[in-house]
Design a protein around this motif. Structure first.
Motif, mmCIF file in Angstrom:
data_model
loop_
_atom_site.group_PDB
_atom_site.id
_atom_site.type_symbol
_atom_site.label_atom_id
_atom_site.label_comp_id
_atom_site.label_asym_id
_atom_site.label_seq_id
_atom_site.Cartn_x
_atom_site.Cartn_y
_atom_site.Cartn_z
ATOM 1 N N VAL A 193 59.879 81.378 124.772
ATOM 2 C CA VAL A 193 58.949 82.474 124.506
ATOM 3 C C VAL A 193 59.988 83.518 124.289
ATOM 4 O O VAL A 193 59.413 84.973 124.028
ATOM 5 C CB VAL A 193 58.239 82.630 125.763
ATOM 6 C CG1 VAL A 193 57.261 81.719 125.681
ATOM 7 C CG2 VAL A 193 58.639 82.814 127.239
ATOM 8 N N ASN A 237 53.706 81.551 120.055
ATOM 9 C CA ASN A 237 53.850 81.255 121.425
ATOM 10 C C ASN A 237 52.856 79.981 121.787
ATOM 11 O O ASN A 237 53.242 79.310 122.901
ATOM 12 C CB ASN A 237 53.791 82.229 122.576
ATOM 13 C CG ASN A 237 55.104 83.246 122.548
ATOM 14 O OD1 ASN A 237 56.125 82.755 122.292
ATOM 15 N ND2 ASN A 237 55.077 84.620 123.091
ATOM 16 N N ASN A 286 59.591 87.810 130.100
ATOM 17 C CA ASN A 286 59.204 86.414 130.087
ATOM 18 C C ASN A 286 59.678 85.772 131.365
ATOM 19 O O ASN A 286 58.811 84.645 131.481
ATOM 20 C CB ASN A 286 59.930 85.853 128.736
ATOM 21 C CG ASN A 286 58.870 86.309 127.454
ATOM 22 O OD1 ASN A 286 57.945 86.264 127.343
ATOM 23 N ND2 ASN A 286 59.987 86.660 126.629
ATOM 24 N N HIS A 301 52.390 86.756 117.094
ATOM 25 C CA HIS A 301 53.148 86.205 118.477
ATOM 26 C C HIS A 301 52.448 85.514 119.295
ATOM 27 O O HIS A 301 52.720 84.268 120.003
ATOM 28 C CB HIS A 301 53.773 87.357 119.178
ATOM 29 C CG HIS A 301 55.112 88.036 118.603
ATOM 30 N ND1 HIS A 301 55.503 89.341 119.101
ATOM 31 C CD2 HIS A 301 55.687 87.600 117.487
ATOM 32 C CE1 HIS A 301 56.830 89.387 118.376
ATOM 33 N NE2 HIS A 301 56.804 88.531 117.299
#
Length: 378
Positions: free
Chosen positions: A114, A130, A326, A126
């Protein structure tokens, strides 16, 4: 072209890593036939890989930005060879706890992808990217389905050693196909942490992921033993039911990320938390097996949508501090998987039923629902 190749490679990496992460819980019914694991310790044995797997996600996210995904994946897979071999030779509960703790490295690599993959794609994709990477969660399904089959055929010790072969293959593939030219960041980890630590959005997203991914992990490690002990299912059938839950949650995560690219993520999260509360209520009613499984699968759908929406929002809000952000959010998700099995065990021990623990989870989900609605209005 490079982005697609890395998305495929890192999704395979995550799938295999999660297979290793849940190896102990997947094989535990077979292990308990050979090693006397007290009933009071079962929850701890299944939950302990989550601890290191959660805490390490913060430095893993930073290292992914600093050294690149190829280096971090290679190092992680090499390090995992030791605890996997150690577990295959275990003879006591203490051995299982020790090896299981370091097995957590396999769960920590989630924050690598990620952090790395959004570099290859525009921000409007995105959520989907992800989500596809997060589909690697299905590795837990593969282990819960295949590991009991392997244990029945060749014994749990040799079944555990098969993971050594998998790790060796991953090392070779990543050495050959990993991106040596991935863009790196040289920003100070302390400086980035100071920036994100003062942003309340980070802690809200951490709480949301604590619930959605935590419920996914908790049920992944808890269901095989619970379905065999409480509903009398065979190890193979319990593994298949758990695998269905995992595949459903992992597949819906892709949908959650795709929807997050197009819709209001906070509304998506509100719907996910409402479904989690409803699912918890169904389980608390202690229904028969078909209704219980329906409640489990409802929770799986809610977890998938919630997980996908959260990791659309993280790179959106923290593009310049991707590694630490993240890492923190994914760490909280991992820790979320540690507490529910212990809480359910404590509820059963204290009150003679899991209903109290499930009711607490439902109330927690409703609190998160209120928070998402407030953030949507703001």
């Amino acid at each position: 072209m490079e982005g697609r190749r890395q998305l495929t490679l890192q999704t395979v990496d995550l799938t295999a890593s999660f297979m290793v992460w849940v190896a102990l819980s997947s094989l535990l019914p077979s292990i308990r036939q050979d090693i006397d694991v007290p009933a009071s310790q079962v929850g701890l044995v299944t939950a302990v890989p989550v601890v290191l797997g959660s805490i390490l996600r913060v430095p893993m996210g930073h290292w992914a930005g600093l050294f690149g995904a190829r280096t971090v994946f290679l190092t992680s897979f090499a390090a995992l060879l030791v605890p996997v071999w150690f577990l295959s030779e275990a003879s006591t509960t203490a051995d299982l706890l020790m090896g299981g703790m370091f097995l957590g490295i396999a769960g920590a690599v989630f924050s690598v992808g990620v952090t790395s993959l959004p570099k290859y794609f525009p921000s409007r994709r995105h959520g989907f990217v992800n989500g596809v990477y997060g589909f690697g969660n299905m590795g837990t399904a593969l282990s819960t389905w295949l590991a009991p089959e392997a244990a029945s055929a060749i014994g749990w010790r040799d079944a555990m050693k098969l993971y050594l072969v998998l790790l060796g293959a991953l090392i070779i593939v990543n050495f050959a196909l990993g991106d040596r030219r991935e863009p790196r960041t040289r920003a100070s980890a302390i400086r980035q942490l100071r920036i994100v630590a003062t942003d309340t959005r980070l802690w809200a997203l951490s709480l949301f992921y604590f619930v959605t991914f935590g419920a996914f992990v908790a049920l992944t490690v808890y269901l095989p033993s619970f379905l065999t002990s409480h509903y009398g299912m065979s190890e193979t059938d319990a593994g298949a039911a758990t695998s269905t839950f995992i595949v459903l949650a992992a597949g819906v995560r892709v949908l959650g990320g795709w929807l997050g690219d197009r819709l209001d993520c906070y509304r998506l999260l509100a719907g996910a938390f409402a479904a989690l509360a409803l699912g918890a209520g169904v389980l608390a009613a202690a229904p028969g097996l078909p209704t219980y499984l329906a409640g489990i699968y409802l929770i799986g759908i809610a977890c998938g949508i919630g997980n996908g929406a959260v990791f659309k929002l993280v790179p959106l809000h923290f593009a310049e501090q991707a590694g630490p952000a993240n890492g923190i959010v994914s760490m909280m998700g991992g820790l979320g998987g540690f507490f529910p099995p212990l809480a359910l065990s404590a509820s059963t021990t204290t009150f003679g039923t899991e209903a109290i623990g499930l009711a607490a989870f439902g109330a927690f989900s409703l609190a998160c629902l209120a928070m998402t609605l407030a953030m949507h209005r703001r």
